[in-house]
Enzyme design. Structure first.
Site, mmCIF file in Angstrom:
data_model
loop_
_atom_site.group_PDB
_atom_site.id
_atom_site.type_symbol
_atom_site.label_atom_id
_atom_site.label_comp_id
_atom_site.label_asym_id
_atom_site.label_seq_id
_atom_site.Cartn_x
_atom_site.Cartn_y
_atom_site.Cartn_z
ATOM 1 N N VAL A 75 0.881 5.886 -1.051
ATOM 2 C CA VAL A 75 0.392 7.079 -1.749
ATOM 3 C C VAL A 75 1.582 7.558 -2.567
ATOM 4 O O VAL A 75 2.707 7.623 -2.045
ATOM 5 C CB VAL A 75 -0.071 8.175 -0.767
ATOM 6 C CG1 VAL A 75 -0.256 9.505 -1.480
ATOM 7 C CG2 VAL A 75 -1.369 7.757 -0.086
ATOM 8 N N GLU A 76 1.373 7.842 -3.829
ATOM 9 C CA GLU A 76 2.490 8.180 -4.708
ATOM 10 C C GLU A 76 2.162 9.401 -5.563
ATOM 11 O O GLU A 76 1.112 9.451 -6.186
ATOM 12 C CB GLU A 76 2.731 6.953 -5.600
ATOM 13 C CG GLU A 76 3.758 7.118 -6.676
ATOM 14 C CD GLU A 76 3.845 5.843 -7.519
ATOM 15 O OE1 GLU A 76 4.339 4.817 -7.012
ATOM 16 O OE2 GLU A 76 3.410 5.869 -8.674
ATOM 17 N N GLY B 3 2.033 0.027 -10.627
ATOM 18 C CA GLY B 3 3.224 -0.805 -10.784
ATOM 19 C C GLY B 3 3.862 -1.016 -9.422
ATOM 20 O O GLY B 3 3.324 -0.589 -8.400
ATOM 21 N N GLY C 198 2.378 -7.834 -10.025
ATOM 22 C CA GLY C 198 2.338 -9.219 -9.561
ATOM 23 C C GLY C 198 3.693 -9.654 -9.038
ATOM 24 O O GLY C 198 4.717 -9.497 -9.702
ATOM 25 N N MET D 182 6.955 -0.418 -6.597
ATOM 26 C CA MET D 182 7.596 0.819 -6.151
ATOM 27 C C MET D 182 8.737 1.259 -7.093
ATOM 28 O O MET D 182 9.612 0.473 -7.406
ATOM 29 C CB MET D 182 8.159 0.607 -4.749
ATOM 30 C CG MET D 182 8.749 1.832 -4.131
ATOM 31 S SD MET D 182 9.374 1.458 -2.514
ATOM 32 C CE MET D 182 10.493 0.146 -2.911
ATOM 33 N N HIS E 76 0.825 -1.214 0.000
ATOM 34 C CA HIS E 76 0.000 0.000 0.000
ATOM 35 C C HIS E 76 0.857 1.262 0.000
ATOM 36 O O HIS E 76 1.913 1.292 0.611
ATOM 37 C CB HIS E 76 -0.915 -0.001 1.220
ATOM 38 C CG HIS E 76 -1.999 -1.027 1.111
ATOM 39 N ND1 HIS E 76 -2.802 -1.377 2.154
ATOM 40 C CD2 HIS E 76 -2.406 -1.769 0.052
ATOM 41 C CE1 HIS E 76 -3.674 -2.292 1.743
ATOM 42 N NE2 HIS E 76 -3.444 -2.558 0.483
ATOM 43 N N HIS F 161 -4.335 -6.355 -12.221
ATOM 44 C CA HIS F 161 -4.416 -5.352 -11.139
ATOM 45 C C HIS F 161 -3.071 -4.740 -10.767
ATOM 46 O O HIS F 161 -3.006 -3.836 -9.947
ATOM 47 C CB HIS F 161 -5.060 -5.943 -9.903
ATOM 48 C CG HIS F 161 -4.101 -6.673 -8.982
ATOM 49 N ND1 HIS F 161 -3.309 -7.711 -9.408
ATOM 50 C CD2 HIS F 161 -3.809 -6.492 -7.674
ATOM 51 C CE1 HIS F 161 -2.575 -8.131 -8.384
ATOM 52 N NE2 HIS F 161 -2.855 -7.419 -7.335
#
Length: 481
Positions: free
Chosen positions: A208-209, A379, A407, A381, A206, A404
């Site tokens: 925020v970017e 994508g 992977g 990090m 998880h 999604h």
DNA sequence: ATGTGC
């Protein structure tokens, strides 16, 4: 013979295991992959899990996985299982522990140049505003009564309480609210875990970017989506936190204990399911919907936190942030699909799979009726993320679904061993990507080498026609747990 | 994914 060697080529991007490869399979098992992606598949239990899913009660047409597939709890991550309504199976394992894990993209009025040299400062500013990390509580105190309203009304609660703008609602899958949600089906224990976690990121993958639009592939669709090269965007990836996790755990126990009385036996306990229309099935579905509503509210409150931080940080500039779209990638929904030429109501489990409804679908909001819904694919990090659009072909082939994310190709443990955290941070900084995280071990688990190549994954779903490329985003400042 | 599991 190994399952992987029994895959039959259907097209350059679709492979199939026919039902006869394993006793008990009711439908074929399909894999969306290129030859390159195929090389990385099957080192774990994902193909075996895919064939197990093909045995589920009521499974329809095919058990399907996307190019980002990897092993999960019972069901592979990156998979779709559609069972017949109303008495086909519903399984918590087919949705996953993080109910309504998903992504939301915000578009800004600013460009990369507005951030020049301040990427690290922005990462710090966002990190100080948005709580992150395992078990971390937030800044939004809720009473038990208010939490029940969050669970029942989803983003409508956020709108009423000043965390959303009226125009945000239309840009959220299912308008940010599943109306069959019932807080009465969510345990007190699960509610206790969620009561102080609204507006928090959590940990794991998880984040925020802050990113920028690096390349536009489809100019017409990008124009309607409001995307331009160089533009700053903000990507939010999180879910239902401890509350959804507890709902999943609670009902996995319920399913294991009660499937016998419905005459259901499964290959693996982790696939435990009951008929959708049984009391246990309905209770789970109502609790799952409540957790999904919590997750949409969570991404909404984080949006509010980001909007506040953005206003302070870019003082004197146009600090408006619009929601492009918000998608769920761990959820089950009752949907109509055409199977063998006939319209059928199905229970569609998407676990690490994104809805990809095409143009004109009634569940796609009016402003995207000509383009298909926005599909947002994060994508790993430090690598690219993609904005895509849903297609009619996805409706025909994959129950209106696509991939999604990148992977995993390495377990968290393997990644911890393989990655030198100092070198990773240096590498990212050299590319002007600044990461602010609560846990350093968490950062190594999310290193790019632990994941597949996102560009290749996207190419597969684009070429297969189950989503089409609109734009690519590149990260600048990343906030993690 | 997770008030983490080896």
């Amino acid at each position: 013979m190994e399952l992987k060697n029994q895959l039959i080529k259907k097209s350059d991007y679709l492979w199939e295991l026919p039902p006869h490869v394993k006793k008990g399979m009711k439908v074929p098992a399909q894999v969306y992959a290129s030859r390159k992606i195929l090389e990385e598949i099957g080192g774990d239990k994902s193909l075996e899990q895919l064939t197990n899913v093909a045995m589920l009660p009521g499974i329809t047409k095919a058990s399907i996985v996307m190019p980002d597939v990897h092993e999960g709890y019972g069901f592979p991550i990156g998979g779709i299982a559609a069972t017949s309504w109303p008495n086909g199976g519903i399984s918590p394992g087919g949705i996953g522990y993080d109910i309504n894990c998903g992504v939301r993209l915000l578009t800004s009025k600013l460009t990369k140049n507005d951030l020049k040299g301040r990427g690290e400062e922005l990462a710090k500013a966002l990190f100080s505003r948005i709580p992150s990390g395992v078990g971390k509580g937030g800044n939004i105190p809720l009473s038990e009564k208010e939490l029940d309203k969050v669970l029942t009304h989803g983003v409508q609660w956020a709108l009423k309480n000043g965390y959303a703008l009226e125009e945000d609602i239309d840009k959220i899958e299912s308008w940010g609210r599943l109306d069959n949600a019932d807080p009465g089906c969510v345990s007190e224990y699960a509610k206790n875990r969620g009561i102080d976690q609204l507006g928090t990121i959590g940990s794991g993958n998880h984040f925020v970017e802050v990113s920028y639009v690096d390349k536009v592939f489809d100019h017409e669709v990008a124009r309607i989506f409001g995307l331009k090269e160089g533009q700053l965007t903000v990507l939010i990836h999180t879910g239902s936190r401890g509350l959804g996790h507890q709902v999943a755990s609670d009902y996995m126990k319920v399913m294991i204990a009660s499937m016998g009385k419905y005459g259901i036996s499964v290959q693996d306990r982790e696939l435990a399911c009951v008929p959708f229309n049984s009391p246990e099935g309905q209770d789970y579905f109502r609790a799952m919907a409540a957790a999904a509503n919590y997750a949409w509210c969570n991404r909404q409150v984080i949006t509010w936190e980001i909007r506040n931080a953005w206003k302070d940080f870019f003082k004197g500039k146009d600090t408006r942030l619009d929601v492009l779209y918000d998608v769920a990638h761990n959820i089950a929904k009752v949907e109509d699909h055409i199977v063998d030429g006939k319209k059928k109501k199905l229970i569609v489990h998407r676990k690490g799979s994104t809805r990809s409804f095409g143009p004109g679908h009634p569940e796609v909001t009016d402003c995207y009726k000509d383009t298909g819904q926005p599909v947002i694919i994060p994508g790993s990090m430090g690598t690219a993320s993609y904005v895509m659009a849903g297609t009619e072909h996805a409706m025909e082939e994959s129950f209106g679904s696509t991939c999604h994310g990148a992977g995993r190709r390495m377990s968290c443990r393997a990644a911890q061993k393989a990655v030198n955290i100092h070198e990773l941070e240096k590498e990212l900084a050299e590319r002007n990507i600044f990461v602010r995280a609560g846990s350093r071990s968490g950062v190594s688990e999310e290193a790019p080498i632990a994941y597949k190549d996102i560009d290749e994954v996207i190419e597969v779903v684009h070429q297969a026609g189950i989503a089409k490329k609109v734009a690519r985003l590149r990260p600048l400042s990343v906030i993690k747990g």
